[in-house]
Motif scaffolding. Sequence first.
Motif, PDB file in Angstrom:
ATOM      1  N   VAL A 120       0.668  -1.290   0.071  1.00 47.98           N
ATOM      2  CA  VAL A 120       0.087  -0.087   0.203  1.00 47.98           C
ATOM      3  C   VAL A 120       0.718   1.428   0.128  1.00 47.98           C
ATOM      4  CG1 VAL A 120      -1.557   1.303   1.240  1.00 47.98           C
ATOM      5  CG2 VAL A 120      -2.218  -1.092   1.102  1.00 47.98           C
ATOM      6  N   PHE A 121       1.889   1.260   0.890  1.00 47.31           N
ATOM      7  CA  PHE A 121       2.575   2.326   0.936  1.00 47.31           C
ATOM      8  C   PHE A 121       3.750   2.359  -0.351  1.00 47.31           C
ATOM      9  CE2 PHE A 121       2.493   2.742   5.784  1.00 47.31           C
ATOM     10  CZ  PHE A 121       0.988   3.133   5.700  1.00 47.31           C
TER      11      PHE A 121
ATOM     12  N   VAL B  34       3.391   9.058   0.910  1.00 48.40           N
ATOM     13  CA  VAL B  34       3.062   8.730   2.262  1.00 48.40           C
ATOM     14  C   VAL B  34       3.190   9.566   3.163  1.00 48.40           C
ATOM     15  CG1 VAL B  34       2.733   6.905   3.992  1.00 48.40           C
ATOM     16  CG2 VAL B  34       3.389   6.233   1.607  1.00 48.40           C
ATOM     17  N   ARG B  35       2.115  10.460   3.802  1.00 43.68           N
ATOM     18  CA  ARG B  35       2.170  11.241   4.544  1.00 43.68           C
ATOM     19  C   ARG B  35       1.342  11.280   5.876  1.00 43.68           C
ATOM     20  NH1 ARG B  35       4.521  15.955   1.675  1.00 43.68           N
ATOM     21  NH2 ARG B  35       5.076  15.029  -0.412  1.00 43.68           N
ATOM     22  N   ALA B  36       1.541  12.033   7.116  1.00 36.28           N
ATOM     23  CA  ALA B  36       0.742  11.699   8.345  1.00 36.28           C
ATOM     24  C   ALA B  36       0.698  13.021   9.092  1.00 36.28           C
ATOM     25  CB  ALA B  36       1.603  10.508   9.120  1.00 36.28           C
ATOM     26  N   ILE B  37      -0.199  12.725   9.855  1.00 41.44           N
ATOM     27  CA  ILE B  37      -0.566  13.792  11.190  1.00 41.44           C
ATOM     28  C   ILE B  37      -0.670  12.786  12.335  1.00 41.44           C
ATOM     29  CG2 ILE B  37      -1.646  15.724   9.675  1.00 41.44           C
ATOM     30  CD1 ILE B  37      -4.174  14.911  10.603  1.00 41.44           C
TER      31      ILE B  37
ATOM     32  N   ILE C  60      -2.408   8.083   8.841  1.00 38.92           N
ATOM     33  CA  ILE C  60      -1.621   8.228   7.624  1.00 38.92           C
ATOM     34  C   ILE C  60      -2.540   7.915   6.337  1.00 38.92           C
ATOM     35  CG2 ILE C  60       0.237   6.913   6.226  1.00 38.92           C
ATOM     36  CD1 ILE C  60       1.391   6.040   8.800  1.00 38.92           C
ATOM     37  N   VAL C  61      -2.033   8.743   5.510  1.00 39.14           N
ATOM     38  CA  VAL C  61      -2.497   8.783   3.896  1.00 39.14           C
ATOM     39  C   VAL C  61      -1.809   8.470   2.870  1.00 39.14           C
ATOM     40  CG1 VAL C  61      -3.945   9.564   2.094  1.00 39.14           C
ATOM     41  CG2 VAL C  61      -4.879   9.812   4.376  1.00 39.14           C
ATOM     42  N   ALA C  62      -1.832   7.464   2.053  1.00 36.38           N
ATOM     43  CA  ALA C  62      -0.952   7.246   0.837  1.00 36.38           C
ATOM     44  C   ALA C  62      -1.684   6.978  -0.297  1.00 36.38           C
ATOM     45  CB  ALA C  62      -0.228   5.699   1.271  1.00 36.38           C
ATOM     46  N   ASP C  63      -1.222   7.884  -1.277  1.00 37.03           N
ATOM     47  CA  ASP C  63      -1.617   7.719  -2.750  1.00 37.03           C
ATOM     48  C   ASP C  63      -0.564   8.007  -3.541  1.00 37.03           C
ATOM     49  OD1 ASP C  63      -4.904   7.875  -3.650  1.00 37.03           O
ATOM     50  OD2 ASP C  63      -3.684   8.946  -5.024  1.00 37.03           O
TER      51      ASP C  63
END
Length: 595
Positions: free
Chosen positions: A316-317, A327-330, A399-402
Amino acid sequence: MADTMEGLKRTNYCGETTKNDINKEVVVCGWVQKIRDKGMLVFVDLRDRTGIVQLAFDDETETTLREKAQSVRSEFVIMAKGIVRERESKNTELANGDIEVYVNELRILAKAATPPFEITDTTNVKEELRLKYRYLDLRRREMQDAIIMRHKIVKCARDYYDLEHFIEIETPTLIKSTPEGARDYLVPSRVQPGKFFALPQSPQLYKQLLMLSGYDRYMQVARCYRDEDLRADRQPEFTQIDLEMSFVDENDVMTINEGFLKRVFKEILNKDIETPFKRIPYKEAMEKYGSDKPDTRFDLQIHDLSEILKNTEFKVFNSAIAEGGSVRAIVAKNAVSTLTRKEIDKLVDFVKTYRAKGLAYTRFTEENVASSYEKFLSEEETNAIRAEMGAETGDVILIVADSKNQVVFDSLGALRNHLAEKLNLIEPDTFDLLWVTEFPLFEYDEEENRYVAKHHPFTSPMLCDFENITTDPANCRARAYDIVMNGYEIGGGSIRINDLEMQEKMFKALGFTEEQAHERFGFLLDAFKYGAPPHGGMAFGLDRLVMLLLQKRNIKEVIAFPKVQNSSELMTACPSEVEQKNLDELSIAINIHEE
């Protein structure tokens, strides 16, 4: 038959009748807010746009006069003459609740039917009903405060810019349609069948031409129109405080408009704001906040985990990074008790509305660590993410990855705003002002399969990027700047192109042939031949500025007669059909396409 005003003239507004008027004879007029009939004692609360004053009638009042007072009802329009006196029973909720007008003459100027809702600020009725009877809704104190604030801001603008040597000039509202950007509202010409005017989306080209005309500094309170879908902060017709300046650079434009906002905050809210405002390049705004209009009243910054995960075996990542995405996150600090597993499922649905495929998480509770992704990562990758995010017990990593960075930015940018409200991270009554600079000059339009102007085709590229506008449009930056308040764009502008060769090259980069450029914008290109000074400007969205200063959540609350979601106005039921003879005069045939 109603009474007339003959022989009487208003001397005082209701809310401006005070202790200073005690023992004076006054004449007040307005609408009846409430009547309290106690037999021999009658009290009427009279309301106008300045507030309420109490009218008093007692056992010494002439009987016919007292009976006339007893006949009035809510929203009757009346006029009263009397002596101002101190009240025996004072009302601390009213600014002038320590006085009343002891009436010796009363005139009923107009009777009123029972209104469909109560005219008070505590009225809780559907928006549709308020908008259908907008003339009644506008009588409420809350609505009047908003409309009066608009007036004060416009006056402040005219006074401020006049002192800064700006000249207010009206530009046309029937103009040439130049389809590049939002849809135009079109107006058919009767005398030239088959041809159309457009209503202006902004006075952009005219104010540039005014700079070529030597007027140096222009301003206008301009009515503008865009045929686009509505949102809470957007209407199809809106008002701009529009500006243009010659012989300036970005710093000049930003500095003078910071001065305007400083004056607005002081005059309207009695708040001192600090200038200069902070400035954030577009790239930094997107990478840290996921938005080109970031709300920085709270932290929740976005972290890029792509370097940490570039060699991960978790598909996925890995695939998101390999396909050019990220791939980024808060990290939501001390939020684990609020962001339960059930709540995180709701957040997954939330980010999916921004095209994200999902939302990975790690919850750090006192008892354990629960994660949707850590079991797929190496210990080194897991520890590196935790260190990057500064995660501790009580925190939640999201985390969101796209494969498309814009999807990552949009979803995380919206998520951080959503969490700020959910977790009460925003201090009330705070105002956060900043500039976003160095926007992309172009953005790719997948529907048209070409690059289009991010702002408009007249924005100057940064000089260091000029040579690349036809060869590398994706990486060209604009001399553009937006001013942002509390996560909303309240204004924007740019330094304009003032060189014929550069403007022609810009049109070429946008895919215009030479013939198309001259057919649409020949008047501007011709004007450049006669000496165009360096110039730039911007426009403030007046409606949005008032909305934010009043801390409203919908722009309709600060506009006298707004439109609803389908761009109609409920009060007058427009748009509406017109008679066939009108269509015939305009050489128009109706052909409705069913969707």
